[in-house]
Write a protein that holds these residues in place. Structure first.
Motif, PDB file in Angstrom:
ATOM      1  N   ALA A  78     -21.589  -2.680   4.280  1.00 29.77           N
ATOM      2  CA  ALA A  78     -20.414  -2.224   3.528  1.00 29.77           C
ATOM      3  C   ALA A  78     -20.199  -0.726   3.705  1.00 29.77           C
ATOM      4  CB  ALA A  78     -20.571  -2.574   2.045  1.00 29.77           C
ATOM      5  N   ILE A  79     -21.269   0.043   3.745  1.00 27.04           N
ATOM      6  CA  ILE A  79     -21.143   1.490   3.916  1.00 27.04           C
ATOM      7  C   ILE A  79     -20.524   1.821   5.275  1.00 27.04           C
ATOM      8  CG2 ILE A  79     -22.470   3.623   4.228  1.00 27.04           C
ATOM      9  CD1 ILE A  79     -24.322   2.548   1.983  1.00 27.04           C
ATOM     10  N   VAL A  80     -20.999   1.154   6.325  1.00 27.68           N
ATOM     11  CA  VAL A  80     -20.442   1.392   7.661  1.00 27.68           C
ATOM     12  C   VAL A  80     -18.975   0.957   7.692  1.00 27.68           C
ATOM     13  CG1 VAL A  80     -20.612   0.778  10.102  1.00 27.68           C
ATOM     14  CG2 VAL A  80     -22.693   1.180   8.776  1.00 27.68           C
ATOM     15  N   GLU A  81     -18.693  -0.195   7.123  1.00 27.41           N
ATOM     16  CA  GLU A  81     -17.317  -0.707   7.098  1.00 27.41           C
ATOM     17  C   GLU A  81     -16.395   0.232   6.330  1.00 27.41           C
ATOM     18  OE1 GLU A  81     -15.118  -4.468   5.054  1.00 27.41           O
ATOM     19  OE2 GLU A  81     -16.957  -4.900   6.145  1.00 27.41           O
ATOM     20  N   ILE A  82     -16.839   0.705   5.188  1.00 35.13           N
ATOM     21  CA  ILE A  82     -16.039   1.630   4.390  1.00 35.13           C
ATOM     22  C   ILE A  82     -15.795   2.919   5.161  1.00 35.13           C
ATOM     23  CG2 ILE A  82     -16.080   3.104   2.331  1.00 35.13           C
ATOM     24  CD1 ILE A  82     -17.525   0.714   0.911  1.00 35.13           C
ATOM     25  N   ALA A  83     -16.799   3.407   5.868  1.00 33.55           N
ATOM     26  CA  ALA A  83     -16.638   4.635   6.651  1.00 33.55           C
ATOM     27  C   ALA A  83     -15.585   4.468   7.743  1.00 33.55           C
ATOM     28  CB  ALA A  83     -17.984   5.052   7.256  1.00 33.55           C
ATOM     29  N   VAL A  84     -15.650   3.368   8.479  1.00 33.09           N
ATOM     30  CA  VAL A  84     -14.702   3.135   9.581  1.00 33.09           C
ATOM     31  C   VAL A  84     -13.292   2.932   9.031  1.00 33.09           C
ATOM     32  CG1 VAL A  84     -14.046   1.528  11.421  1.00 33.09           C
ATOM     33  CG2 VAL A  84     -16.429   2.252  11.186  1.00 33.09           C
ATOM     34  N   PHE A  85     -13.145   2.077   8.037  1.00 41.43           N
ATOM     35  CA  PHE A  85     -11.817   1.798   7.494  1.00 41.43           C
ATOM     36  C   PHE A  85     -11.232   3.022   6.782  1.00 41.43           C
ATOM     37  CE2 PHE A  85     -12.470  -3.097   7.217  1.00 41.43           C
ATOM     38  CZ  PHE A  85     -12.278  -3.190   8.579  1.00 41.43           C
ATOM     39  N   SER A  86     -12.067   3.781   6.084  1.00 40.44           N
ATOM     40  CA  SER A  86     -11.583   4.995   5.409  1.00 40.44           C
ATOM     41  C   SER A  86     -11.138   6.035   6.424  1.00 40.44           C
ATOM     42  CB  SER A  86     -12.680   5.588   4.521  1.00 40.44           C
ATOM     43  OG  SER A  86     -13.013   4.708   3.488  1.00 40.44           O
ATOM     44  N   ALA A  87     -11.876   6.173   7.513  1.00 42.91           N
ATOM     45  CA  ALA A  87     -11.482   7.121   8.557  1.00 42.91           C
ATOM     46  C   ALA A  87     -10.118   6.750   9.132  1.00 42.91           C
ATOM     47  CB  ALA A  87     -12.544   7.165   9.659  1.00 42.91           C
ATOM     48  N   ALA A  88      -9.895   5.464   9.355  1.00 44.34           N
ATOM     49  CA  ALA A  88      -8.602   5.020   9.878  1.00 44.34           C
ATOM     50  C   ALA A  88      -7.484   5.296   8.870  1.00 44.34           C
ATOM     51  CB  ALA A  88      -8.653   3.535  10.226  1.00 44.34           C
ATOM     52  N   ALA A  89      -7.718   4.988   7.612  1.00 46.06           N
ATOM     53  CA  ALA A  89      -6.707   5.236   6.581  1.00 46.06           C
ATOM     54  C   ALA A  89      -6.424   6.732   6.440  1.00 46.06           C
ATOM     55  CB  ALA A  89      -7.150   4.643   5.244  1.00 46.06           C
ATOM     56  N   LEU A  90      -7.465   7.542   6.457  1.00 46.85           N
ATOM     57  CA  LEU A  90      -7.270   8.994   6.368  1.00 46.85           C
ATOM     58  C   LEU A  90      -6.538   9.526   7.591  1.00 46.85           C
ATOM     59  CD1 LEU A  90     -10.673  10.126   4.835  1.00 46.85           C
ATOM     60  CD2 LEU A  90      -8.421  10.202   3.759  1.00 46.85           C
ATOM     61  N   GLY A  91      -6.779   8.918   8.736  1.00 42.70           N
ATOM     62  CA  GLY A  91      -6.061   9.307   9.939  1.00 42.70           C
ATOM     63  C   GLY A  91      -4.564   9.104   9.770  1.00 42.70           C
ATOM     64  N   TRP A  92      -4.168   7.946   9.241  1.00 37.08           N
ATOM     65  CA  TRP A  92      -2.745   7.696   9.014  1.00 37.08           C
ATOM     66  C   TRP A  92      -2.189   8.670   7.980  1.00 37.08           C
ATOM     67  CZ3 TRP A  92       0.126   5.538  12.345  1.00 37.08           C
ATOM     68  CH2 TRP A  92      -0.374   4.530  13.186  1.00 37.08           C
ATOM     69  N   TRP A  93      -2.972   8.958   6.953  1.00 37.04           N
ATOM     70  CA  TRP A  93      -2.530   9.881   5.908  1.00 37.04           C
ATOM     71  C   TRP A  93      -2.259  11.265   6.505  1.00 37.04           C
ATOM     72  CZ3 TRP A  93      -1.638   8.685   0.805  1.00 37.04           C
ATOM     73  CH2 TRP A  93      -1.355   9.763  -0.041  1.00 37.04           C
ATOM     74  N   THR A  94      -3.178  11.752   7.350  1.00 38.02           N
ATOM     75  CA  THR A  94      -3.004  13.085   7.941  1.00 38.02           C
ATOM     76  C   THR A  94      -1.863  13.115   8.953  1.00 38.02           C
ATOM     77  OG1 THR A  94      -4.653  12.705   9.677  1.00 38.02           O
ATOM     78  CG2 THR A  94      -5.435  13.695   7.620  1.00 38.02           C
ATOM     79  N   LEU A  95      -1.489  11.969   9.480  1.00 30.51           N
ATOM     80  CA  LEU A  95      -0.349  11.899  10.399  1.00 30.51           C
ATOM     81  C   LEU A  95       0.980  11.802   9.655  1.00 30.51           C
ATOM     82  CD1 LEU A  95      -1.698   9.505  13.186  1.00 30.51           C
ATOM     83  CD2 LEU A  95      -1.333  11.984  13.332  1.00 30.51           C
ATOM     84  N   GLY A  96       0.932  11.884   8.322  1.00 29.96           N
ATOM     85  CA  GLY A  96       2.157  11.826   7.532  1.00 29.96           C
ATOM     86  C   GLY A  96       2.666  10.415   7.311  1.00 29.96           C
ATOM     87  N   GLN A  97       1.770   9.447   7.338  1.00 31.74           N
ATOM     88  CA  GLN A  97       2.136   8.037   7.128  1.00 31.74           C
ATOM     89  C   GLN A  97       1.377   7.473   5.920  1.00 31.74           C
ATOM     90  OE1 GLN A  97       4.499   6.513   8.906  1.00 31.74           O
ATOM     91  NE2 GLN A  97       4.784   8.377  10.084  1.00 31.74           N
ATOM     92  N   PRO A  98       1.667   7.979   4.712  1.00 31.22           N
ATOM     93  CA  PRO A  98       0.903   7.546   3.544  1.00 31.22           C
ATOM     94  C   PRO A  98       1.064   6.056   3.217  1.00 31.22           C
ATOM     95  CG  PRO A  98       2.777   8.856   2.852  1.00 31.22           C
ATOM     96  CD  PRO A  98       2.706   8.952   4.352  1.00 31.22           C
ATOM     97  N   VAL A  99       2.224   5.484   3.513  1.00 31.14           N
ATOM     98  CA  VAL A  99       2.424   4.054   3.208  1.00 31.14           C
ATOM     99  C   VAL A  99       1.491   3.206   4.076  1.00 31.14           C
ATOM    100  CG1 VAL A  99       4.072   2.146   3.245  1.00 31.14           C
ATOM    101  CG2 VAL A  99       4.795   4.392   2.422  1.00 31.14           C
ATOM    102  N   VAL A 100       1.436   3.518   5.367  1.00 32.43           N
ATOM    103  CA  VAL A 100       0.529   2.787   6.261  1.00 32.43           C
ATOM    104  C   VAL A 100      -0.907   2.963   5.787  1.00 32.43           C
ATOM    105  CG1 VAL A 100      -0.324   2.572   8.629  1.00 32.43           C
ATOM    106  CG2 VAL A 100       2.093   3.041   8.221  1.00 32.43           C
ATOM    107  N   ALA A 101      -1.277   4.190   5.423  1.00 33.22           N
ATOM    108  CA  ALA A 101      -2.642   4.481   4.974  1.00 33.22           C
ATOM    109  C   ALA A 101      -3.014   3.674   3.732  1.00 33.22           C
ATOM    110  CB  ALA A 101      -2.792   5.976   4.694  1.00 33.22           C
ATOM    111  N   VAL A 102      -2.126   3.671   2.749  1.00 32.87           N
ATOM    112  CA  VAL A 102      -2.429   2.988   1.481  1.00 32.87           C
ATOM    113  C   VAL A 102      -2.443   1.472   1.668  1.00 32.87           C
ATOM    114  CG1 VAL A 102      -1.580   2.553  -0.862  1.00 32.87           C
ATOM    115  CG2 VAL A 102      -1.643   4.888   0.034  1.00 32.87           C
TER     116      VAL A 102
END
Length: 122
Positions: A78-102
């Motif tokens: 779960a820790i590894v999965e959370i790290a990978v999925f959170s990194a992807a979501a944060l990536g979308w957030w930093t690209l200005g795509q908060p809807v995709v991230a959330v």
């Protein structure tokens, strides 16, 4: 081996397993997109665009996949999965795509909870 024995040995694949597969692919692609778009090209954009998904794929293959190299408990996975999925979501957030991230984060979290409960019950 009889057909019944072969049928018993095959893992059952449910709707959440299929969803999780597509979430993994989306996370890996998302990390690549983030690397190429968030950093100047050619360097470091190419390095991050290729390196980030490769690191995520390596972590997934080593610890989370059904044929993982290292067997760890459900919480470690779960820790590894959370790290990978959170990194992807944060990536979308930093690209200005908060809807995709959330949306991605919520779907990944619900799928992870369902999968974790199944693993802990079994």
């Amino acid at each position: 081996m009889s057909d019944a024995q072969q049928h018993e040995q095959q893992p059952k694949i449910g709707p959440n397993d299929i969803l999780r597969f597509f979430l993994e692919l989306f996370a890996f692609v998302s990390l690549g997109v983030w690397g190429f778009l968030a950093f100047p090209l050619p360097w470091p954009g190419v390095l991050v665009g290729i390196g980030a998904p490769l690191l995520a794929i390596l972590a997934w293959a080593l610890f989370v996949s059904p044929k993982a190299v290292f067997r760890i408990d459900t919480f470690g996975k779960a820790i590894v999965e959370i790290a990978v999925f959170s990194a992807a979501a944060l990536g979308w957030w930093t690209l200005g795509q908060p809807v995709v991230a959330v949306v991605f984060a919520v779907v990944a979290a619900v799928s992870g909870i369902i999968n974790g409960r199944k693993e802990l019950a079994g």
